[in-house]
Design a protein around this motif. Sequence first.
Motif, PDB file in Angstrom:
ATOM      1  N   ALA A  90       0.838  -1.209   0.000  1.00  0.00           N
ATOM      2  CA  ALA A  90       0.000   0.000   0.000  1.00  0.00           C
ATOM      3  C   ALA A  90       0.868   1.253   0.000  1.00  0.00           C
ATOM      4  O   ALA A  90       0.600   2.198  -0.746  1.00  0.00           O
ATOM      5  CB  ALA A  90      -0.936  -0.004   1.203  1.00  0.00           C
ATOM      6  N   ASP A  91       1.926   1.263   0.801  1.00  0.00           N
ATOM      7  CA  ASP A  91       2.823   2.419   0.845  1.00  0.00           C
ATOM      8  C   ASP A  91       3.543   2.612  -0.477  1.00  0.00           C
ATOM      9  O   ASP A  91       3.692   3.743  -0.961  1.00  0.00           O
ATOM     10  CB  ASP A  91       3.842   2.261   1.976  1.00  0.00           C
ATOM     11  CG  ASP A  91       3.206   2.353   3.358  1.00  0.00           C
ATOM     12  OD1 ASP A  91       2.051   2.842   3.460  1.00  0.00           O
ATOM     13  OD2 ASP A  91       3.856   1.928   4.332  1.00  0.00           O
ATOM     14  N   ALA A  92       3.971   1.517  -1.100  1.00  0.00           N
ATOM     15  CA  ALA A  92       4.650   1.605  -2.395  1.00  0.00           C
ATOM     16  C   ALA A  92       3.702   2.151  -3.460  1.00  0.00           C
ATOM     17  O   ALA A  92       4.099   2.960  -4.301  1.00  0.00           O
ATOM     18  CB  ALA A  92       5.190   0.236  -2.802  1.00  0.00           C
ATOM     19  N   ARG A  93       2.446   1.740  -3.426  1.00  0.00           N
ATOM     20  CA  ARG A  93       1.464   2.253  -4.392  1.00  0.00           C
ATOM     21  C   ARG A  93       1.229   3.745  -4.197  1.00  0.00           C
ATOM     22  O   ARG A  93       1.063   4.478  -5.160  1.00  0.00           O
ATOM     23  CB  ARG A  93       0.147   1.498  -4.261  1.00  0.00           C
ATOM     24  CG  ARG A  93       0.210   0.168  -4.905  1.00  0.00           C
ATOM     25  CD  ARG A  93      -1.169  -0.400  -5.052  1.00  0.00           C
ATOM     26  NE  ARG A  93      -1.091  -1.720  -5.633  1.00  0.00           N
ATOM     27  CZ  ARG A  93      -1.983  -2.646  -5.440  1.00  0.00           C
ATOM     28  NH1 ARG A  93      -3.049  -2.387  -4.712  1.00  0.00           N
ATOM     29  NH2 ARG A  93      -1.851  -3.828  -5.991  1.00  0.00           N
ATOM     30  N   ASP A  94       1.180   4.188  -2.952  1.00  0.00           N
ATOM     31  CA  ASP A  94       0.997   5.615  -2.696  1.00  0.00           C
ATOM     32  C   ASP A  94       2.148   6.417  -3.300  1.00  0.00           C
ATOM     33  O   ASP A  94       1.923   7.477  -3.895  1.00  0.00           O
ATOM     34  CB  ASP A  94       0.897   5.891  -1.195  1.00  0.00           C
ATOM     35  CG  ASP A  94      -0.420   5.417  -0.602  1.00  0.00           C
ATOM     36  OD1 ASP A  94      -1.385   5.203  -1.371  1.00  0.00           O
ATOM     37  OD2 ASP A  94      -0.489   5.260   0.629  1.00  0.00           O
ATOM     38  N   LEU A  95       3.362   5.912  -3.176  1.00  0.00           N
ATOM     39  CA  LEU A  95       4.513   6.589  -3.776  1.00  0.00           C
ATOM     40  C   LEU A  95       4.400   6.611  -5.297  1.00  0.00           C
ATOM     41  O   LEU A  95       4.716   7.611  -5.942  1.00  0.00           O
ATOM     42  CB  LEU A  95       5.816   5.892  -3.358  1.00  0.00           C
ATOM     43  CG  LEU A  95       6.226   6.071  -1.901  1.00  0.00           C
ATOM     44  CD1 LEU A  95       7.433   5.195  -1.583  1.00  0.00           C
ATOM     45  CD2 LEU A  95       6.530   7.532  -1.600  1.00  0.00           C
ATOM     46  N   LEU A  96       3.942   5.503  -5.871  1.00  0.00           N
ATOM     47  CA  LEU A  96       3.786   5.426  -7.318  1.00  0.00           C
ATOM     48  C   LEU A  96       2.724   6.399  -7.819  1.00  0.00           C
ATOM     49  O   LEU A  96       2.924   7.096  -8.816  1.00  0.00           O
ATOM     50  CB  LEU A  96       3.432   3.998  -7.739  1.00  0.00           C
ATOM     51  CG  LEU A  96       3.214   3.768  -9.227  1.00  0.00           C
ATOM     52  CD1 LEU A  96       4.498   4.048  -9.996  1.00  0.00           C
ATOM     53  CD2 LEU A  96       2.756   2.342  -9.469  1.00  0.00           C
ATOM     54  N   VAL A  97       1.604   6.477  -7.126  1.00  0.00           N
ATOM     55  CA  VAL A  97       0.534   7.402  -7.515  1.00  0.00           C
ATOM     56  C   VAL A  97       1.048   8.839  -7.467  1.00  0.00           C
ATOM     57  O   VAL A  97       0.791   9.632  -8.368  1.00  0.00           O
ATOM     58  CB  VAL A  97      -0.710   7.224  -6.612  1.00  0.00           C
ATOM     59  CG1 VAL A  97      -1.671   8.392  -6.746  1.00  0.00           C
ATOM     60  CG2 VAL A  97      -1.402   5.918  -6.939  1.00  0.00           C
ATOM     61  N   THR A  98       1.803   9.169  -6.427  1.00  0.00           N
ATOM     62  CA  THR A  98       2.368  10.517  -6.320  1.00  0.00           C
ATOM     63  C   THR A  98       3.303  10.800  -7.481  1.00  0.00           C
ATOM     64  O   THR A  98       3.219  11.847  -8.125  1.00  0.00           O
ATOM     65  CB  THR A  98       3.114  10.679  -4.988  1.00  0.00           C
ATOM     66  OG1 THR A  98       2.179  10.498  -3.922  1.00  0.00           O
ATOM     67  CG2 THR A  98       3.748  12.059  -4.868  1.00  0.00           C
ATOM     68  N   ALA A  99       4.189   9.861  -7.793  1.00  0.00           N
ATOM     69  CA  ALA A  99       5.139  10.057  -8.893  1.00  0.00           C
ATOM     70  C   ALA A  99       4.418  10.178 -10.232  1.00  0.00           C
ATOM     71  O   ALA A  99       4.743  11.047 -11.042  1.00  0.00           O
ATOM     72  CB  ALA A  99       6.135   8.903  -8.920  1.00  0.00           C
ATOM     73  N   GLU A 100       3.436   9.318 -10.476  1.00  0.00           N
ATOM     74  CA  GLU A 100       2.697   9.369 -11.740  1.00  0.00           C
ATOM     75  C   GLU A 100       1.900  10.656 -11.868  1.00  0.00           C
ATOM     76  O   GLU A 100       1.792  11.223 -12.951  1.00  0.00           O
ATOM     77  CB  GLU A 100       1.758   8.171 -11.870  1.00  0.00           C
ATOM     78  CG  GLU A 100       2.465   6.877 -12.170  1.00  0.00           C
ATOM     79  CD  GLU A 100       1.512   5.696 -12.220  1.00  0.00           C
ATOM     80  OE1 GLU A 100       0.405   5.780 -11.651  1.00  0.00           O
ATOM     81  OE2 GLU A 100       1.892   4.676 -12.827  1.00  0.00           O
ATOM     82  N   SER A 101       1.325  11.122 -10.770  1.00  0.00           N
ATOM     83  CA  SER A 101       0.499  12.330 -10.838  1.00  0.00           C
ATOM     84  C   SER A 101       1.343  13.561 -11.139  1.00  0.00           C
ATOM     85  O   SER A 101       0.842  14.545 -11.675  1.00  0.00           O
ATOM     86  CB  SER A 101      -0.278  12.521  -9.536  1.00  0.00           C
ATOM     87  OG  SER A 101       0.600  12.870  -8.480  1.00  0.00           O
ATOM     88  N   GLU A 102       2.624  13.514 -10.820  1.00  0.00           N
ATOM     89  CA  GLU A 102       3.505  14.639 -11.111  1.00  0.00           C
ATOM     90  C   GLU A 102       3.887  14.691 -12.585  1.00  0.00           C
ATOM     91  O   GLU A 102       4.489  15.650 -13.038  1.00  0.00           O
ATOM     92  CB  GLU A 102       4.752  14.564 -10.247  1.00  0.00           C
ATOM     93  CG  GLU A 102       4.451  14.816  -8.779  1.00  0.00           C
ATOM     94  CD  GLU A 102       5.631  14.566  -7.878  1.00  0.00           C
ATOM     95  OE1 GLU A 102       6.641  13.999  -8.347  1.00  0.00           O
ATOM     96  OE2 GLU A 102       5.538  14.939  -6.702  1.00  0.00           O
ATOM     97  N   LEU A 103       3.522  13.676 -13.348  1.00  0.00           N
ATOM     98  CA  LEU A 103       3.845  13.639 -14.767  1.00  0.00           C
ATOM     99  C   LEU A 103       2.852  14.397 -15.629  1.00  0.00           C
ATOM    100  O   LEU A 103       2.997  14.467 -16.832  1.00  0.00           O
ATOM    101  CB  LEU A 103       3.919  12.177 -15.249  1.00  0.00           C
ATOM    102  CG  LEU A 103       5.020  11.334 -14.623  1.00  0.00           C
ATOM    103  CD1 LEU A 103       4.903   9.896 -15.109  1.00  0.00           C
ATOM    104  CD2 LEU A 103       6.388  11.899 -14.950  1.00  0.00           C
ATOM    105  N   VAL A 104       1.826  14.977 -15.011  1.00  0.00           N
ATOM    106  CA  VAL A 104       0.814  15.708 -15.771  1.00  0.00           C
ATOM    107  C   VAL A 104       1.289  17.152 -15.909  1.00  0.00           C
ATOM    108  O   VAL A 104       1.213  17.937 -14.973  1.00  0.00           O
ATOM    109  CB  VAL A 104      -0.561  15.684 -15.059  1.00  0.00           C
ATOM    110  CG1 VAL A 104      -1.588  16.470 -15.844  1.00  0.00           C
ATOM    111  CG2 VAL A 104      -1.008  14.251 -14.853  1.00  0.00           C
ATOM    112  N   PRO A 105       1.841  17.530 -17.081  1.00  0.00           N
ATOM    113  CA  PRO A 105       2.316  18.899 -17.250  1.00  0.00           C
ATOM    114  C   PRO A 105       1.159  19.877 -17.450  1.00  0.00           C
ATOM    115  O   PRO A 105       0.093  19.491 -17.890  1.00  0.00           O
ATOM    116  CB  PRO A 105       3.194  18.818 -18.500  1.00  0.00           C
ATOM    117  CG  PRO A 105       2.763  17.594 -19.213  1.00  0.00           C
ATOM    118  CD  PRO A 105       2.087  16.684 -18.219  1.00  0.00           C
ATOM    119  N   VAL A 106       1.380  21.137 -17.113  1.00  0.00           N
ATOM    120  CA  VAL A 106       0.334  22.149 -17.247  1.00  0.00           C
ATOM    121  C   VAL A 106       0.924  23.418 -17.861  1.00  0.00           C
ATOM    122  O   VAL A 106       2.087  23.731 -17.668  1.00  0.00           O
ATOM    123  CB  VAL A 106      -0.314  22.447 -15.871  1.00  0.00           C
ATOM    124  CG1 VAL A 106       0.661  23.075 -14.908  1.00  0.00           C
ATOM    125  CG2 VAL A 106      -1.542  23.317 -16.025  1.00  0.00           C
ATOM    126  N   GLY A 107       0.103  24.150 -18.617  1.00  0.00           N
ATOM    127  CA  GLY A 107       0.491  25.438 -19.172  1.00  0.00           C
ATOM    128  C   GLY A 107       1.742  25.361 -20.027  1.00  0.00           C
ATOM    129  O   GLY A 107       1.875  24.483 -20.870  1.00  0.00           O
TER     130      GLY A 107
END
Length: 130
Positions: A90-107
């Motif tokens: 569960a902790d490893a998945r939370d880290l993965l979700v955080t890392a993947e969510s940072e891949l969404v570029p904006v502007g």
Amino acid sequence: KVRDLVGGCECAVREDASGNIHIRGPTVVEENGCVRVTPPARVHASSVEGVRAAVAAALQLRRTGSSNVHSQSSRSHAVLEMEVITRAVADARDLLVTAESELVPVGWKRTDHMIKRWEARQKSYSDREG
């Protein structure tokens, strides 16, 4: 509308190119401008009592109302997804979700990111030809 009964927020429903349906939580813009796409909320329970309490709390948020057929008809359907995993997973998945969510570029960052990807592809094509 799809609501996350655990997180108490509206979710986005998307269909990918393969026809698979994905449900995601809200898109969050952080103070530093980082955009995160969040998954639906999760509850970690380490006992049967914990699971019961989580389900009971979520079901309290379901909406009901009257109709011509029933005096108390459900206005929502609940979907429960349960997976039994260790805390380490569960902790490893939370880290993965955080890392993947940072891949969404904006502007402008999104534009810069797309230009860099295009340039890398062009270089890759020219390397193959040359």
